[in-house]
Design a protein around this motif. Sequence first.
Motif, PDB file in Angstrom:
ATOM      1  N   ILE A 137    -138.860  34.867  52.495  1.00  0.00           N
ATOM      2  CA  ILE A 137    -138.048  36.070  52.702  1.00  0.00           C
ATOM      3  C   ILE A 137    -137.485  36.567  51.375  1.00  0.00           C
ATOM      4  O   ILE A 137    -137.507  37.765  51.078  1.00  0.00           O
ATOM      5  N   GLU A 138    -136.951  35.647  50.560  1.00  0.00           N
ATOM      6  CA  GLU A 138    -136.406  36.038  49.265  1.00  0.00           C
ATOM      7  C   GLU A 138    -137.490  36.620  48.357  1.00  0.00           C
ATOM      8  O   GLU A 138    -137.263  37.591  47.634  1.00  0.00           O
ATOM      9  N   ARG A 178    -137.699  40.663  46.875  1.00  0.00           N
ATOM     10  CA  ARG A 178    -137.827  40.996  45.459  1.00  0.00           C
ATOM     11  C   ARG A 178    -139.156  41.678  45.125  1.00  0.00           C
ATOM     12  O   ARG A 178    -139.348  42.133  44.003  1.00  0.00           O
ATOM     13  N   SER A 179    -140.036  41.760  46.092  1.00  0.00           N
ATOM     14  CA  SER A 179    -141.379  42.275  45.825  1.00  0.00           C
ATOM     15  C   SER A 179    -141.389  43.795  45.752  1.00  0.00           C
ATOM     16  O   SER A 179    -140.514  44.487  46.281  1.00  0.00           O
ATOM     17  N   PHE A 204    -141.212  49.534  48.124  1.00  0.00           N
ATOM     18  CA  PHE A 204    -142.064  50.615  48.610  1.00  0.00           C
ATOM     19  C   PHE A 204    -141.713  50.983  50.050  1.00  0.00           C
ATOM     20  O   PHE A 204    -141.624  52.163  50.400  1.00  0.00           O
ATOM     21  N   LEU A 205    -141.500  49.967  50.882  1.00  0.00           N
ATOM     22  CA  LEU A 205    -141.165  50.220  52.283  1.00  0.00           C
ATOM     23  C   LEU A 205    -139.816  50.924  52.408  1.00  0.00           C
ATOM     24  O   LEU A 205    -139.643  51.829  53.242  1.00  0.00           O
ATOM     25  N   ILE A 206    -138.839  50.519  51.586  1.00  0.00           N
ATOM     26  CA  ILE A 206    -137.519  51.158  51.637  1.00  0.00           C
ATOM     27  C   ILE A 206    -137.630  52.627  51.244  1.00  0.00           C
ATOM     28  O   ILE A 206    -137.070  53.510  51.912  1.00  0.00           O
ATOM     29  N   TRP A 253    -140.378  46.301  57.191  1.00  0.00           N
ATOM     30  CA  TRP A 253    -139.400  45.708  56.263  1.00  0.00           C
ATOM     31  C   TRP A 253    -138.541  44.672  56.980  1.00  0.00           C
ATOM     32  O   TRP A 253    -138.267  43.595  56.424  1.00  0.00           O
ATOM     33  N   LEU A 254    -138.116  44.963  58.204  1.00  0.00           N
ATOM     34  CA  LEU A 254    -137.299  44.009  58.964  1.00  0.00           C
ATOM     35  C   LEU A 254    -138.083  42.744  59.299  1.00  0.00           C
ATOM     36  O   LEU A 254    -137.518  41.645  59.324  1.00  0.00           O
ATOM     37  N   MET A 255    -139.387  42.895  59.530  1.00  0.00           N
ATOM     38  CA  MET A 255    -140.219  41.712  59.763  1.00  0.00           C
ATOM     39  C   MET A 255    -140.323  40.885  58.488  1.00  0.00           C
ATOM     40  O   MET A 255    -140.284  39.650  58.533  1.00  0.00           O
ATOM     41  N   GLY A 256    -140.441  41.557  57.357  1.00  0.00           N
ATOM     42  CA  GLY A 256    -140.540  40.834  56.093  1.00  0.00           C
ATOM     43  C   GLY A 256    -139.262  40.096  55.737  1.00  0.00           C
ATOM     44  O   GLY A 256    -139.299  39.039  55.100  1.00  0.00           O
ATOM     45  N   THR A 257    -138.105  40.629  56.162  1.00  0.00           N
ATOM     46  CA  THR A 257    -136.828  39.978  55.883  1.00  0.00           C
ATOM     47  C   THR A 257    -136.418  38.990  56.959  1.00  0.00           C
ATOM     48  O   THR A 257    -135.355  38.377  56.861  1.00  0.00           O
TER      49      THR A 257
END
Length: 405
Positions: free
Chosen positions: A85-86, A90-91, A96-98, A134-138
């Motif tokens: 997640i971290e 930082r990626s 890009f998603l934000i 993005w929420l899935m990635g976090t």
Amino acid sequence: MNGHKALAPSPIMCNSCGAHLEIKDMQEIVECPYCGTRYSASDLLNESDAVRAARIKAQCERELEAARMMNAAKWQRQEESKAAIEKFKRSGFSKFLIVCTVISSLVAISQLSDGAAMAGMIALVQAGLYLTTWLMGTGVIRGKKKSTRTLIAVIAFALIIPFFMFCPDSDTSSNESKPERFAWTDIEMHKALPEPINPYGEISRNSQTALFLTLCDIAEQDFKAYKDTCIAAGYTIDADESSLSYSAYNQDGYNVHLIFSASSEKMKVYLYAPEQLWDFEWPANGLGAMLPATQSNIGSISQDNSLAFLVHVGNTTLEEYQAYVKACEAEGFIVDYSRGDTHYSALNAEGYKLILRYLGFNKISILLKAPEDGAAGPVDTNPPQATAAIETVNASEAPPPAEAS
């Protein structure tokens, strides 16, 4: 541990039905699967209390070890998930998603506000998909596979195609109005100008101070008839006329410009309300102090800084304007000059550019600009004559100079 092994199935027989009974570790009560007779495991095995306790202890130790290993594996998975997640946060993909989420949201709001419902909804779905990814990635939304969120992002990006299919053409929807029939009373300054015979066209500006109107399907005789109507309405002061254009003031200070295009059968109408002028004092410092003061103190300073000084001065006749031009020439504004009946432009030796214009209705415009590089310095006082010191505009495409007020 004491090395005890799990007991193999015992060939012990049921006393009631003769069926084989199986005894497992930690099992205290054994029930016959056929007749249901219940026995004590210790009795069947002829175990002593010490042997029975050792057997139970060994089994407990095995179960505790299994639980410890399970907890260790769970903790390791949690740590790996946190690290992933971290790393995602930082990626560049996360950033890009934000950005895509914010842009899609703003586009959705803009399209919905402009009435483009389908394009707005597509942009809204895009924003939702980008945010979900993005929420899935976090880890806020749990996805089984990393490829799932990548697929969702790809789908969101692919929605750009249908978005542009339903998005109105910006060249026709936002930058240009479409010809339409309108009521003359919709014009803010309709009382100051005669109503055209055919109120059909494009209104690009409609306020209490300025009107930019293009009348469509206009023949040359229609242009001439409307020009005569404006003249009859009092637009005769400081008139300037050609075969395809006419401009003049009326006694109230309203300024009209008519420009006819035979090729497109359109007539552009520009109307400006009287400019509000007040008593003012000529500046004692700054760029304005480089110029001689005007005879009239009725005017409006709209810009006064280190880059430019711009003032409109009223109560100034054409003859007084011409006298002011000579006063500026005496101050050294004679380099690369361009002169006309109602305009004058020139540089001084330090590169400051002066533009003077008689606007009509006893009003003049004075503009002094600092050198473009921001640093004044000597210039060649004998350069080749400029072909035109004042930039001209295509009258069929842009409002006349009276717009600058």
